[in-house]
Design an enzyme around this catalytic site. Structure first.
Site, mmCIF file in Angstrom:
data_model
loop_
_atom_site.group_PDB
_atom_site.id
_atom_site.type_symbol
_atom_site.label_atom_id
_atom_site.label_comp_id
_atom_site.label_asym_id
_atom_site.label_seq_id
_atom_site.Cartn_x
_atom_site.Cartn_y
_atom_site.Cartn_z
ATOM 1 N N GLU A 168 6.054 -36.589 -14.785
ATOM 2 C CA GLU A 168 6.456 -35.939 -15.646
ATOM 3 C C GLU A 168 5.517 -34.391 -15.842
ATOM 4 O OE1 GLU A 168 9.200 -36.222 -17.279
ATOM 5 O OE2 GLU A 168 8.627 -38.316 -17.811
ATOM 6 N N THR A 217 5.958 -32.090 -13.940
ATOM 7 C CA THR A 217 5.302 -31.624 -12.569
ATOM 8 C C THR A 217 6.688 -30.742 -11.974
ATOM 9 O OG1 THR A 217 6.432 -33.907 -11.827
ATOM 10 C CG2 THR A 217 4.116 -33.765 -11.728
ATOM 11 N N ASP A 218 7.830 -30.764 -12.551
ATOM 12 C CA ASP A 218 8.918 -30.013 -11.855
ATOM 13 C C ASP A 218 8.574 -28.388 -11.964
ATOM 14 O OD1 ASP A 218 9.486 -29.791 -14.832
ATOM 15 O OD2 ASP A 218 11.518 -30.377 -14.529
ATOM 16 N N SER A 222 32.816 -28.756 -31.895
ATOM 17 C CA SER A 222 32.079 -29.660 -31.515
ATOM 18 C C SER A 222 32.574 -30.935 -32.395
ATOM 19 C CB SER A 222 30.500 -29.472 -31.693
ATOM 20 O OG SER A 222 29.989 -30.732 -31.962
ATOM 21 N N ALA A 265 15.990 -36.697 -28.129
ATOM 22 C CA ALA A 265 15.241 -37.882 -27.962
ATOM 23 C C ALA A 265 14.577 -38.249 -26.389
ATOM 24 C CB ALA A 265 16.417 -39.171 -27.823
ATOM 25 N N SER A 275 17.776 -35.506 -22.495
ATOM 26 C CA SER A 275 18.441 -34.389 -21.815
ATOM 27 C C SER A 275 19.735 -34.129 -22.271
ATOM 28 C CB SER A 275 18.203 -34.468 -20.360
ATOM 29 O OG SER A 275 17.178 -34.206 -19.720
ATOM 30 N N ASP A 280 16.221 -31.820 -15.179
ATOM 31 C CA ASP A 280 17.198 -32.646 -16.005
ATOM 32 C C ASP A 280 18.641 -32.041 -15.472
ATOM 33 O OD1 ASP A 280 15.092 -33.242 -17.251
ATOM 34 O OD2 ASP A 280 15.358 -31.902 -18.989
HETATM 35 C C1 GLA Z 1 11.609 -31.872 -20.157
HETATM 36 C C2 GLA Z 1 12.113 -30.634 -19.254
HETATM 37 C C3 GLA Z 1 12.071 -30.889 -17.841
HETATM 38 C C4 GLA Z 1 10.650 -31.670 -17.410
HETATM 39 C C5 GLA Z 1 10.149 -32.617 -18.534
HETATM 40 C C6 GLA Z 1 8.574 -33.022 -18.328
HETATM 41 O O1 GLA Z 1 12.500 -32.620 -20.080
HETATM 42 O O2 GLA Z 1 13.174 -30.078 -19.479
HETATM 43 O O3 GLA Z 1 12.234 -29.865 -16.918
HETATM 44 O O4 GLA Z 1 9.704 -30.569 -17.470
HETATM 45 O O5 GLA Z 1 10.221 -32.030 -19.736
HETATM 46 O O6 GLA Z 1 8.717 -33.767 -17.264
#
Ligand code: GLA
Length: 451
Positions: free
Chosen positions: A44, A46-47, A78, A133, A136, A182
């Site tokens: 988490e 880390t991306d 929508s 939530a 994503s 995501d």
């Molecule tokens: C959100 C972002 C991701 C990532 C996470 C944390 O979901 O969209 O890119 O940084 O937070 O890990």
């Protein structure tokens, strides 16, 4: 934004109603594209530090039904939000409008900046991924829209490139400086597997979820409005840390390049907050690689330890957890069949992810086995059997294809359900490989019990 709808255990997730609605709105049969949301098992924040993540695509998706138009307009409806948006593709806004359609506009803008020719389009969006939530919903919307717009313009790009352009749309148009996780897993997720992704090279491998284990996602129902601001602040703190380390070790380009030893050497010279952020990221990267190994070896005790360490680190060092998440993680640890859990996603609310033994999560298998193999539904399930990445799910050429299946009710004797119902929490149980998901109301009772 209105609150997301709780997803009821018995609700049918069938995209045919999207086609019916589209036909009513626009008078023609659309093609429909689907992209799933995700849950992150570990790795988490880390991306965007060029590190490692291990998300899995979930059984909630966003659907975009689309047909071409003779003019240059994008007309966007929508199912979840009233009204319509209409934009000239050649005069797209340069900045976000503040409405949900920004995700669509962002994707269209980036595709145009890349030099692709887009056609005017009628679009209808239907989202199942709960909003805000931490699952994503935005990436699912971006990816499904990208595929829809690309199909009309006959733009062909490899899926990892689609993920990158969607991330760019969110960064430059919507203004959230998110990493690639995501969008990548929405494109590349695989049924019954998590994806271990190196966010620097974009090399990835699919890691099987051990047999007999399900992913259970618990929603705190807490949404923090300041989350985007706090997210961007965390990113800036990481960038400051990189500037600092690069002065000592010029090969440091991202926190990915900082070792535990290097961090320890400099810990006392770093501002306290920056030191805490670095401690999280540097060790979370290692935990993610270790967790992938543990998953591959079915080493559940190790996974449990690593997930708990990850949660503690997000709570104490990265400071992105909240009381509800902490309580929910603890509450799950006491449940039968629990094999590991932590908060998931950006934080400040949202969900926890838990690995739970199948017999304690929910029982869908009896009904599954009762399905004759030659039923269209079964065939559909097999192709849809995801938790896998994005796809075109129906087209004018195959109008009768039904790939979606109803989410089935939990059996009455399911232990987790009873506990969940008792505590009035909110839980989603997902069986890897089927993408089925069930949400049950949970949390307040536990909070009340604690107070
Ligand atoms: C959100 C972002 C991701 C990532 C996470 C944390 O979901 O969209 O890119 O940084 O937070 O890990």
């Amino acid at each position: 934004m209105p609150p997301s709808r709780p997803i009821d255990a018995g609700q049918k997730h069938d995209h045919t109603h999207v086609i019916v609605k589209f036909e009513k709105l626009f008078g023609e049969r659309p093609r429909v594209f689907r992209a799933p949301g995700r849950v992150n098992l570990i790795g988490e924040h880390t991306d965007y530090n060029d590190g490692f993540v291990m998300p899995a695509a979930v059984g909630f998706s966003t659907y975009v039904a689309v047909t071409g138009r003779p003019d240059r307009n994008l007309v966007i409806h929508s199912e979840e939000f009233p009204g319509k948006f209409e934009f000239d593709l050649d005069k797209l806004p340069e900045q976000r409008t503040g409405a949900w359609c920004d995700y669509v506009l962002g994707v269209a803008s980036v595709l145009r900046q890349m030099g692709h020719t887009l056609r005017g389009a009628n679009m209808l969006v239907h989202g199942e991924v709960p909003l805000a939530a931490g699952l994503s919903s935005s990436a699912a919307l971006e990816v499904a829209c990208a595929l829809a717009l690309m199909s009309l313009g006959q733009v062909k790009l490899p899926l990892p490139e689609v993920a990158k352009l969607c991330q760019q749309a969110e960064n430059s148009f919507v203004g959230a400086r998110v990493g690639i996780m995501d969008q990548f897993v929405s494109c590349m997720g695989k049924a019954g597997h998590a994806v271990l992704l190196d966010c620097r090279s974009l090399e990835f491998q699919s890691v099987p979820i051990p047999a007999g284990i399900r992913l259970v996602v618990c929603n705190t129902m807490v949404k923090h409005d300041h989350a985007t601001g706090a997210y961007n602040t965390r990113r800036e703190e990481c960038e400051k840390a990189v500037e600092y380390f690069a002065k000592w070790v010029p090969t440091v380009r991202a926190l990915r390049d900082v070792t535990v030893e290097l961090l320890n050497q400099h810990m006392h010279d770093l501002p306290a907050t920056i030191g805490k952020r670095c401690s999280h990221v540097v060790r979370e990267n290692q935990r993610t690689v270790d967790a992938a190994q543990a998953l591959a070896e079915d080493n559940l005790p190790n996974i449990r330890r690593l997930m708990r360490e990850s949660h503690n680190s997000l709570r104490d060092l990265y400071e992105v957890s909240c009381t509800e998440l902490d309580i929910m993680v603890e509450a799950a640890e006491g449940l039968p069949g629990f094999c590991g859990g932590r908060m998931t996603g950006g934080g400040f609310g949202g969900c926890t992810v838990n690995l739970v033994r199948e017999e304690h999560a929910e029982d869908l298998s009896t009904e599954d086995r009762n399905q004759p193999a030659d039923l269209p539904l079964h065939r559909g399930r097999r192709s849809w059997r995801n938790s896998s990445g994005t796809r075109l799910i129906s087209s004018v050429r195959r109008p009768s294809l039904q790939l979606h299946q109803p989410v089935r009710r939990l059996r009455k004797n399911c232990e987790l359900r009873q506990i969940a119902a008792h505590h009035r929490h909110f839980i989603a149980a997902m069986k890897p490989g089927t993408g089925m998901a069930i949400f049950i109301d949970l949390v307040r009772k536990v909070l009340a019990l604690r107070n």
